[in-house]
Structure formats: structure tokens, C-alpha cells
Write an enzyme that holds these catalytic residues in place. Structure first.
Site, PDB file in Angstrom:
ATOM      1  N   GLY A 138      16.178  18.076  -2.104  1.00 59.65           N
ATOM      2  CA  GLY A 138      15.271  16.994  -1.760  1.00 59.65           C
ATOM      3  C   GLY A 138      15.517  16.376  -0.395  1.00 59.65           C
ATOM      4  O   GLY A 138      14.895  15.380  -0.037  1.00 59.65           O
ATOM      5  N   LYS A 198      10.583   8.678  16.361  1.00 64.63           N
ATOM      6  CA  LYS A 198      11.502   7.538  16.357  1.00 64.63           C
ATOM      7  C   LYS A 198      12.001   7.218  17.766  1.00 64.63           C
ATOM      8  O   LYS A 198      12.132   6.045  18.131  1.00 64.63           O
ATOM      9  CB  LYS A 198      12.668   7.835  15.420  1.00 64.63           C
ATOM     10  CG  LYS A 198      12.242   8.021  13.962  1.00 64.63           C
ATOM     11  CD  LYS A 198      13.357   8.597  13.118  1.00 64.63           C
ATOM     12  CE  LYS A 198      12.895   8.871  11.699  1.00 64.63           C
ATOM     13  NZ  LYS A 198      13.942   9.544  10.881  1.00 64.63           N
ATOM     14  N   LYS A 227       6.641   5.751  11.133  1.00 68.11           N
ATOM     15  CA  LYS A 227       7.015   6.066  12.519  1.00 68.11           C
ATOM     16  C   LYS A 227       5.944   6.884  13.235  1.00 68.11           C
ATOM     17  O   LYS A 227       5.734   6.728  14.440  1.00 68.11           O
ATOM     18  CB  LYS A 227       8.357   6.783  12.584  1.00 68.11           C
ATOM     19  CG  LYS A 227       8.448   8.140  11.911  1.00 68.11           C
ATOM     20  CD  LYS A 227       8.997   8.010  10.517  1.00 68.11           C
ATOM     21  CE  LYS A 227       9.265   9.351   9.857  1.00 68.11           C
ATOM     22  NZ  LYS A 227       9.778   9.169   8.474  1.00 68.11           N
ATOM     23  N   GLU A 244      11.503  18.527   3.210  1.00 69.74           N
ATOM     24  CA  GLU A 244      10.196  18.663   2.578  1.00 69.74           C
ATOM     25  C   GLU A 244       9.859  20.143   2.361  1.00 69.74           C
ATOM     26  O   GLU A 244      10.477  21.040   2.955  1.00 69.74           O
ATOM     27  CB  GLU A 244       9.129  18.033   3.477  1.00 69.74           C
ATOM     28  CG  GLU A 244       9.352  16.570   3.799  1.00 69.74           C
ATOM     29  CD  GLU A 244       9.090  15.661   2.612  1.00 69.74           C
ATOM     30  OE1 GLU A 244       8.447  16.111   1.636  1.00 69.74           O
ATOM     31  OE2 GLU A 244       9.541  14.505   2.652  1.00 69.74           O
ATOM     32  N   VAL A 263       9.628   4.958  -1.739  1.00 71.22           N
ATOM     33  CA  VAL A 263       9.950   3.759  -0.963  1.00 71.22           C
ATOM     34  C   VAL A 263       9.134   2.571  -1.439  1.00 71.22           C
ATOM     35  O   VAL A 263       9.666   1.466  -1.603  1.00 71.22           O
ATOM     36  CB  VAL A 263       9.723   4.006   0.542  1.00 71.22           C
ATOM     37  CG1 VAL A 263       9.943   2.724   1.332  1.00 71.22           C
ATOM     38  CG2 VAL A 263      10.650   5.098   1.040  1.00 71.22           C
ATOM     39  N   GLY A 264       7.826   2.782  -1.688  1.00 67.95           N
ATOM     40  CA  GLY A 264       6.990   1.683  -2.148  1.00 67.95           C
ATOM     41  C   GLY A 264       7.446   1.127  -3.479  1.00 67.95           C
ATOM     42  O   GLY A 264       7.589  -0.095  -3.652  1.00 67.95           O
ATOM     43  N   ALA A 265       7.686   2.019  -4.450  1.00 64.82           N
ATOM     44  CA  ALA A 265       8.171   1.572  -5.749  1.00 64.82           C
ATOM     45  C   ALA A 265       9.540   0.917  -5.614  1.00 64.82           C
ATOM     46  O   ALA A 265       9.836  -0.102  -6.252  1.00 64.82           O
ATOM     47  CB  ALA A 265       8.232   2.749  -6.715  1.00 64.82           C
ATOM     48  N   GLU A 323      11.157  -2.221  10.954  1.00 67.46           N
ATOM     49  CA  GLU A 323      12.561  -1.832  10.888  1.00 67.46           C
ATOM     50  C   GLU A 323      12.766  -0.528  10.138  1.00 67.46           C
ATOM     51  O   GLU A 323      13.593   0.309  10.520  1.00 67.46           O
ATOM     52  CB  GLU A 323      13.381  -2.937  10.219  1.00 67.46           C
ATOM     53  CG  GLU A 323      14.873  -2.694  10.211  1.00 67.46           C
ATOM     54  CD  GLU A 323      15.474  -2.716  11.614  1.00 67.46           C
ATOM     55  OE1 GLU A 323      15.917  -1.641  12.072  1.00 67.46           O
ATOM     56  OE2 GLU A 323      15.497  -3.781  12.243  1.00 67.46           O
ATOM     57  N   ALA A 359       0.851  -1.189   0.000  1.00 65.51           N
ATOM     58  CA  ALA A 359       0.000   0.000   0.000  1.00 65.51           C
ATOM     59  C   ALA A 359       0.888   1.240   0.000  1.00 65.51           C
ATOM     60  O   ALA A 359       1.616   1.484   0.962  1.00 65.51           O
ATOM     61  CB  ALA A 359      -0.908  -0.001   1.222  1.00 65.51           C
TER      62      ALA A 359
END
Length: 430
Positions: free
Chosen positions: A189, A207, A107, A192, A15-17, A131, A10
Site C-alpha cells: 500500500g 510539492k 498538492k 498506487e 484522510v477524510g475519514a 499544510e 469534501a
């Protein structure tokens, strides 16, 4: 254990890709190390049809992440949407209720809801693995939960936010001001468009709350973290820190004290020769103190598609191999709330910067305020004279209770010659 482990993801941002690509490109290595294949069977994101750099063949698309968590042909749901509540939390809860394992890099969600999500995972005999939620590619969660499991941890501290560390490093190396370096970090980059979570210490506090729970066997308690960011750090502070033999780092610190477990995030002066002082740029580092192992230091890239995807896949591989235990090292019912450390009672040394009118008697007035609060000055620095003008005055004080220091600073701030509130940075001899 020869059947393929089926994974639904999801969130298809960087990060997902990256996670899908890593699973596809390293499929042979992963299969060899797990003794079974790991296959992406479903994905969900806000926008369909976009080329995200991986092969979609055989992967089901879901517009709704919650529906995917409930209905996809998957053993594991990877939540990479982000945010403490909303769709990310609903997706995670739906997956756990369905008895599916969850891997997350979220987090904020764990800092606010980690204990209840861990309980839900236990109720449904599912893993909650995270992790990637702390320090990116650094395996600090596994280190605390597994590698250091035979130790009682007395303290941990570290650089938990790469953006803040990049800004402080660049300010020191270039002599430039905070606002200028922040703008550069956004252009590169590293920060943000709205950098408040990073520069105000909130990201590091999320964290730290997670690490504290794991290290001290307590429920996650984000509200107990004292948080201060780096907006007020100036090039003057960084210059004086170097003169005094220190570097300024944004640290997260958790430790057991006689007053309870303290959790704090704030700019900290550390000795130049300490391990944490040499961690520069976007890197993170975590230092732990265990009763049997002593000091351990973990350092690496704390963010980015590659390191974070690496941590996500490590959790998936653990699940594929049947290696998964309690989310916070012990059953939720065994987590014990600790007294929250009273920072007013804790002692520490401090750096203090004042902006004062250069007039006769100002140093005597400052010394009197310190004396009356029983605060002992270690040294005082003033570069040159400018009679009648505003000048910076820097001092350091020996270890003192927080309540005493606040009393002295209130007196100092009220002096006519002091033109702005004192700027204070804690000194830690780490």
C-alpha cells in the site's frame, strides 16, 4: 470567539475519514487549545451509507461537493478529493467565493493553480491553508511561512515522496531490482496501482513548486521544475554509490543562483554522513538554509491517514484561533516571478555509468571525449575483465557545467563500444 467553528469535509477516503475521526476523538483537547469547539457539520463523498468509522449524528450529507461548498452550514470547507482540476478545483473555488475558509491536502491543484486560488482567497477575505499538501505530518509550511519568516531562504531540498524513498531504501538493503521492490511497495500500500506520479518524480515536483513559492516569494510555477524519476536506478548504481561513499535519494532541490531560481527533482547521490542520507523508508525530510537561522532539518512521516489528518486538523485549529495569513506568506500582488535557473549553466559533479564492450582502446576514447569537452574525471571503477563482453564502467567527474557534460556524453554515446545511453546521477555534497 466562543461560537463553534463549523467544518464541512469534501472527500471521505482514508484522510477524510481520518480527519473526521480525529476531530471527534480529540474534541475536548481541540476545544481547550482553540478556546472554542470545532464541529463537523457536513460531508460529501461519492458513496453514501458506507460505515467509515465515525459518528454521522448531526452531520449533513451532500452528494455534490460543490453544492456543499456553497450551501452547507460551515465556516471552513476541507477539500480532500484530490486531482489538479475537476470537482476538487470547483469545490475550492465555490467555497472561497462564498467567503468560506479552505483547508486542502491537494498538492497537484496548488502546484497548477495555487496562485490564482490564493488571489481568490484574498478577494473574499478567506484563508487558503495547505499544510497537509506537502510532507504529510511534517509542519514545513508553517515553518517556512511563520517560524522562518524573518529569514531570506537561499536554498531548500528534501525527500518529498515516501514511495520513492521506500523503494530506494529497500533496494539498498536487499540488493533487489527496482521492479521487484516496486511490486512489493504496491502490495504493502506504499505505492498506487499506477505509481507513475511517485516514481517519475511528479508528486515531488508538485510539492517542490509549492515550497519554492513560499520560500522565495514567487508565483507557483510547476512548469519550471526539471523532473527526473527513479525508474532507471539499478542495484548496480546503488552498490557503486555505497562504494563511493554515497547514497541515492530522490530529492527536490530549489535554490537561488546567479542565473535565477532553479527547481529540480531527480535521483541524487549524497554523502553517507549527510543528514538526508539517513532518512529511510517512507519518511520525508526537508532541509532549509536561512540567512539568520542557518540550517534547519525537519523529518517525519510524509503520508498516511494519521499524519496527513493531523496536518489538516492543525490548519483547522489555526483558523479556529484566528491565525491565518496570506497563503504564500505575502499578498499575491507582492509575489515576484524570478528568472528560471538555466541548468546548462549550473555546475555540478556527476556519477556516470556506461555499458561498454570490453575491447582495447575504449577507455582512451572515453577519456578523449571528456578531455575535448573540458570535463575532468575524478575516478573510474571497473570490476574485473570480460574481453569481448559487455561490462559496466563507472566514473565520477569533478564539477562541470551541464552544457559541457552533455557535450561529452553525446560523444561517448556515439562510440561503437558504448552499447546504451550513459546513465547519469548528479552528486550533491549536502
Amino acid at each position: 470567539m466562543s461560537d463553534s467553528l463549523k467544518v464541512a469535509i469534501a472527500g471521505l477516503g482514508t484522510v477524510g475519514a481520518g480527519t473526521v475521526k480525529l476531530l471527534q476523538e480529540q474534541a475536548e483537547l481541540i476545544s481547550m487549545r482553540c478556546g472554542r469547539d470545532v464541529t463537523v457539520t457536513a460531508v460529501s463523498a461519492r458513496t453514501a451509507g458506507r460505515d467509515r468509522g465515525f459518528d454521522m449524528t448531526g452531520i449533513a450529507w451532500f452528494d455534490d461537493a460543490v453544492e456543499m461548498a456553497e450551501k452547507a452550514d460551515a465556516d471552513v470547507v476541507v477539500e480532500l478529493i484530490g486531482g489538479s482540476d475537476g470537482i476538487a478545483k470547483r469545490c475550492t473555488e465555490a467555497a472561497l467565493r462564498a467567503g468560506r475558509h479552505v483547508v486542502t491536502a491537494n498538492k497537484a491543484m496548488l502546484a497548477h493553480h495555487g496562485t490564482e486560488l490564493a488571489a481568490l482567497a484574498e478577494e473574499n477575505n478567506a484563508a487558503l491553508a495547505y499544510e497537509a499538501a506537502v510532507a504529510g505530518g511534517i509542519p514545513v509550511i508553517k515553518a517556512l511561512r511563520d517560524g522562518l519568516a524573518g529569514n531570506r531562504i537561499s536554498s531548500l531540498y528534501g525527500i518529498l515522496n515516501g514511495t520513492g524513498n521506500y523503494i530506494l531504501t529497500t533496494m539498498r538493503e536487499t540488493g533487489r531490482d527496482f521492479a521487484d521492490v516496486l511490486e512489493e511497495a504496491q502490495a504493502l500500500g506504499y505505492a498506487e496501482a499506477d505509481p507513475s506520479f511517485d516514481i517519475d518524480g511528479v508528486d515531488a515536483a508538485h510539492k517542490l513548486a509549492i515550497l519554492t513559492s513560499l520560500a522565495f516569494g514567487s508565483p507557483v510555477n510547476f512548469d519550471a521544475v526539471t523532473v527526473q524519476g527513479i525508474r532507471n536506478i539499478t542495484s548496480v548504481d546503488i552498490e557503486y554509490a555505497e562504494l563511493l561513499g554515497y547514497r541515492i535519494k530522490l530529492l527536490g532541490i530549489a535554490s537561488e543562483t546567479e542565473f535565477g531560481v532553479e527547481q529540480r527533482v531527480h535521483p541524487t547521490m549524497v554523502p553517507i554522513n549527510s543528514p538526508i542520507a539517513s532518512v529511510e523508508g517512507v519518511y520525508n525530510a526537508i532541509v532549509t538554509e536561512g540567512d539568520w537561522v542557518g540550517r534547519t532539518v525537519l523529518e517525519g512521516r510524509g503520508a498516511g491517514a494519521g499524519p496527513t489528518a493531523s496536518a489538516v486538523v492543525a490548519d483547522i485549529m489555526d483558523i479556529a484561533c484566528g491565525r491565518h495569513g496570506y497563503a504564500f506568506g505575502v499578498p499575491v500582488k507582492a509575489l515576484r516571478a524570478h528568472e528560471v535557473g538555466n541548468l546548462d549553466q549550473l555546475t555540478g559533479a556527476y556519477y556516470i555509468r556506461l555499458q561498454v564492450m570490453d575491447v582495447p582502446g575504449v577507455f582512451a576514447d572515453i577519456a578523449t571525449a571528456l578531455r575535448d569537452a573540458e570535463v575532468s574525471m575524478e575516478q573510474i571503477l571497473q570490476r574485473g575483465r570480460a574481453p569481448g563482453e559487455i561490462v559496466p564502467v563507472v566514473m565520477t567527474v569533478y564539477e562541470v557545467k551541464g552544457s559541457q557534460l552533455r557535450q561529452a556524453l553525446d560523444r561517448i554515446e556515439a562510440l561503437d563500444a558504448v552499447v546504451e545511453p550513459p546513465h547519469v546521477i548528479r552528486i550533491e555534497e549536502l
